[in-house]
Structure formats: C-alpha cells, structure tokens
Scaffold this active site. Structure first.
Site: not given
Ligand code: PPS
Length: 287
Positions: A46, A101, A131
């Site tokens: 996340k 991860h 998240s």
């Molecule tokens: S995972 O399931 O662990 O692989 O998730 P991960 O990709 O690490 O994290 C998900 C959060 O990243 C946000 N996200 C983004 N934020 C801004 N811009 C872009 N392009 C973007 N892509 C993914 C996603 O919305 C999750 O955060 P939250 O706070 O839940 O919205």
C-alpha cells in the site's frame, strides 16, 4: 473477525493461497538469481507499488503507453515472490522489471552479489494503514481488518502480511548508501511527479526526451491509471477481490489518514512511531 489463515514463513505472514508457499519463498531467498540489469520495484504493501510499476513500465517503453494499455501490470512488472509469476519471469526479455514486497531479510541473497537495481518507495505509514484497512475489506485473501482501532493495533504489532512497516523500512534503509539502491517516497511522487521521473531515469541510466517524460507523467497520473483496466485491479478475479467493497485506485492522495484516525489514535501512532524509528537518520516528508 474472519479467520482467513495466513502462511507464516520466518515469522512473517503471507496470504495462504497457492501463489505463496514456504518452498518457493525459500527458493526466492536462496536460489533466485538476480541479474545485473534487473530493476526491482520494492515496497511495503500500500505504499505506491502499482504506481511505481506503471512509471517503470512507461520509462521502459520510452513513454509509449501501448504496453501499459494492453498488458496487465502484474505481467509487465511481475511479483517475483509469488510462484505463479515464475513462468512470466523466466520468459521475460531482459532487462527484467519486477516488483516485490519482501522484507530485506527474505530478499534474494544474490542481490548482494549483483548490480541489480532496487527502487524502494516508502509512504507515510498512517496513509499506508488507512489504505491497507480499506483494501483488506475487499481483498479476500487478507484477514478481515475489523474496525480501524482493531486494524491499527494489528498493523502496529506487525501482524499483517509482509510483517511490520517499521522492520521493513529499517531493513531496507540499511541499503541506502549503495549505488544500486534508490530511495523515494510516495509523497515525493505526489509533489513532483515529473522531477521524480527524471530522477528515476537518471538512476536507471535511461535518457528520455522532454516529450517522452511528459507522456510518462500523463499516463502514470491517478486519473489515467484509474481508467486503465490493465492497471487498476478491476480485472482481478471475483474470487480474490470483492469489487463492490473496495478498489485499488481508492483516493490516491497523501494525508487522508487525518479524516480517519481519532486524535487519540494519532497520538498513540506517533508514540509507537517514535519508539520504533529511534536512531533512523533519514528524514521523511511526514517527519
Ligand atoms: S498494493 O496492493 O500493496 O500493491 O498497493 P499499492 O499499489 O502499493 O498502493 C495502493 C495505493 O497507491 C495509490 N495509487 C496512486 N496514487 C497516486 N497516483 C497514482 N497513479 C496511484 N496509483 C496507485 C492507490 O490509490 C492506493 O492508495 P489509497 O490511499 O488507498 O488511495
């Protein structure tokens, strides 16, 4: 709370599904060979894993969005600790771009003998908590988080998949002075995506034109990724994700914890953070 079981390997929880096995995790740690031209997108869950995977995919293709629009993200930048990614990784035309991860102690030992590059993205742990909480409600291979207080306690104890945020970050920060390690935060990506992409390109030794960088920035934006079904997790099978209960592309902002944690929860979090991060010399945007 539901009792979805977790696999425990060397004291760390993993989802108890076919893609994670102790045998494969041992293979990854001890036998998986990283190559000098590999690039690994490493994060605690996340923290912006999929965002960085999208950025790297676009950089790899010089800003051309065709690949990200036509191939699933998990095939473009596969997770190497999952047994189900093995064939994708074996058939990947170098340079391989992969995600992980894994905490440092379970990462392939071959990393220390290679010039493989690691990009480690860290995010404010309070936003990670929020998240993770929401994602746990929809991702069926994760335990039911309970309410925010329950989940905060679980998270701060490190009783979540991939273990404690503090241990993960401190483990990886030990690499911070290595030339093949690049540390970046989700918050820096938010504040200056273009500048961040330029820095990542420099680290990778990749020269893109100004227009190509514009295209990376535009195609890795939250709005574009949210609408890209190859990247937004809407195609994750229903037996793994309940799409009515949540989505990967949720808010995509920094600081949303402020409307989710009570004053008391925030103060408790700060105390645990201070205790655990004592002695860490890196200053993060949220410190
Ligand atoms: S995972 O399931 O662990 O692989 O998730 P991960 O990709 O690490 O994290 C998900 C959060 O990243 C946000 N996200 C983004 N934020 C801004 N811009 C872009 N392009 C973007 N892509 C993914 C996603 O919305 C999750 O955060 P939250 O706070 O839940 O919205």
């Amino acid at each position: 709370m539901s009792s979805v079981p977790y696999l425990t390997h060397k004291g760390i929880f993993f989802p108890a599904v076919a893609s994670y096995t102790e045998e494969y995790l041992r293979y990854v740690e001890n036998e998986f060979q990283l190559m000098d031209d590999d690039v690994v997108n490493v994060t605690y869950p996340k923290s912006g894993t999929n965002w960085m995977a999208e950025i790297l995919s676009l950089i790899r293709k010089d800003g051309d969005p065709t690949w990200v629009r036509n191939v699933f993200l998990w095939d473009r930048v596969p997770w190497f600790e999952t047994a189900t990614s093995q064939s994708t990784i074996l058939n990947y035309t170098p340079p391989r771009f992969m995600s992980s991860h894994l905490p440092f102690q379970l990462f392939p030992k071959s990393f220390l003998r290679s010039k493989a590059k690691v990009i480690y993205t860290v995010r404010n742990p309070k936003d990670v908590l929020v998240s993770f909480f929401h994602f746990s409600n929809s991702f069926k291979i994760l335990k039911d988080p309970g309410n925010m207080q329950d989940f905060m306690d679980t998270f701060l104890r490190g009783d979540v998949i991939y273990g404690s945020w503090f241990d993960h970050v401190k483990g990886w920060l030990a690499m911070k002075d290595m030339p093949n390690f690049f540390l970046i935060t989700y918050e820096e990506l938010q504040q200056d995506l273009r500048g961040s992409v330029e820095r990542i390109c420099r680290f990778l030794g990749k020269e893109l034109t100004s227009q190509q960088i514009d295209s990376v920035v535009e195609n890795a934006s939250f709005e574009t990724m949210k609408n890209n079904k190859m990247s937004n997790f809407t195609q994750v099978p229903n037996d793994m994700m309940d799409h009515s209960k949540g989505k990967l592309m949720r808010k995509g902002k920094s600081g949303t914890w402020k409307s989710c944690l009570t004053v008391a929860q925030n103060e408790h979090f700060d105390r645990v953070y201070q205790e655990n991060m004592r002695g860490v010399t890196v200053t993060f945007p949220w410190d």
